[in-house]
Scaffold this motif. Sequence first.
Motif, short mmCIF file in Angstrom:
data_model
loop_
_atom_site.label_atom_id
_atom_site.label_comp_id
_atom_site.label_asym_id
_atom_site.label_seq_id
_atom_site.Cartn_x
_atom_site.Cartn_y
_atom_site.Cartn_z
N GLY A 41 -6.35 95.70 30.50
CA GLY A 41 -7.45 95.01 31.13
C GLY A 41 -8.44 95.98 31.74
O GLY A 41 -8.41 97.18 31.46
N THR A 62 -1.31 90.64 35.78
CA THR A 62 -0.79 89.88 34.64
C THR A 62 0.73 89.96 34.57
O THR A 62 1.41 88.94 34.46
N LYS A 114 -7.85 89.69 32.32
CA LYS A 114 -8.16 90.93 31.60
C LYS A 114 -9.56 91.44 31.92
O LYS A 114 -9.77 92.64 32.10
N ASN A 151 -12.32 82.56 30.39
CA ASN A 151 -11.15 82.34 29.54
C ASN A 151 -10.12 83.46 29.67
O ASN A 151 -8.92 83.24 29.49
N GLU A 152 -10.59 84.69 29.93
CA GLU A 152 -9.69 85.85 30.00
C GLU A 152 -9.90 86.62 31.30
O GLU A 152 -9.96 87.86 31.30
#
Length: 250
Positions: free
Chosen positions: A103, A112, A195, A191-192
């Motif tokens: 990330g 994470t 990261k 959405n991410e």
Amino acid sequence: MGSLSSVVTADDFIATINHSNTKHILVEGTDDLIFFRKLEDEFYSAGISVLPVGGRKTVLEIFDRKNEITDSESVIFFVDQDLWVYSNLPENYQHPSLKTTFGYSIENDLYTDGKLEGLLLSTELDEFRSNLAKFSYWYALALYRILNGDENQSISDHPKSIISRDDRYIEKCTLSDHEVHPADLATAISNEYQKLLRGKSLLELILMQLAVAGRTANYSRVALMEIGVLANGHLMGQIRGWVQDRLCPS
């Protein structure tokens, strides 16, 4: 009479490495030590030492000058992706002895692996997600401006300073003439976010729930990162495997 500068340069680190029989992992700074000291202990018998050099720029400078290192096979380099996470790793840094985070930074990977949102109560999780959405809208715009050459823009503002005051938030998110909010980038970040959102900001957002006075269990940033280390997750496992392959081959 003033004292001489105590800043340690890339020249100094290269000299230190060349006068040592130790295998070295060069990292940016103290945050990396939260994970890498554990690796140093794990691979103690292999004579590995973790060397924080004071920043990403210095790690990359020493990597660029690795031909000056007497035994370059005994040195590996670890850096945060930072803005590379939104593009591609430059070709000149695609090398087996250099590894980046998955990330944006080491904080992202520990977040994470540690599954930190599991620490939140349901009401805290709802508020965290609301704050995350609001902050991410501003972050995408600030990042878009940086990627398009705005040197006056920053993505390092504390989330609380962005989202806690409506007047400041509106000011920060106001578009200039002919500017359009980067919807695709904002969607990708949403959405991410684990990261793609700056790791320190992500930890600050969750700490707005986990470090509240009066909460039964209160956490610090370092404590959350240590939870990520102790989780022994996939991302930290990849780094551990890389260190073993490069410095402790069987």
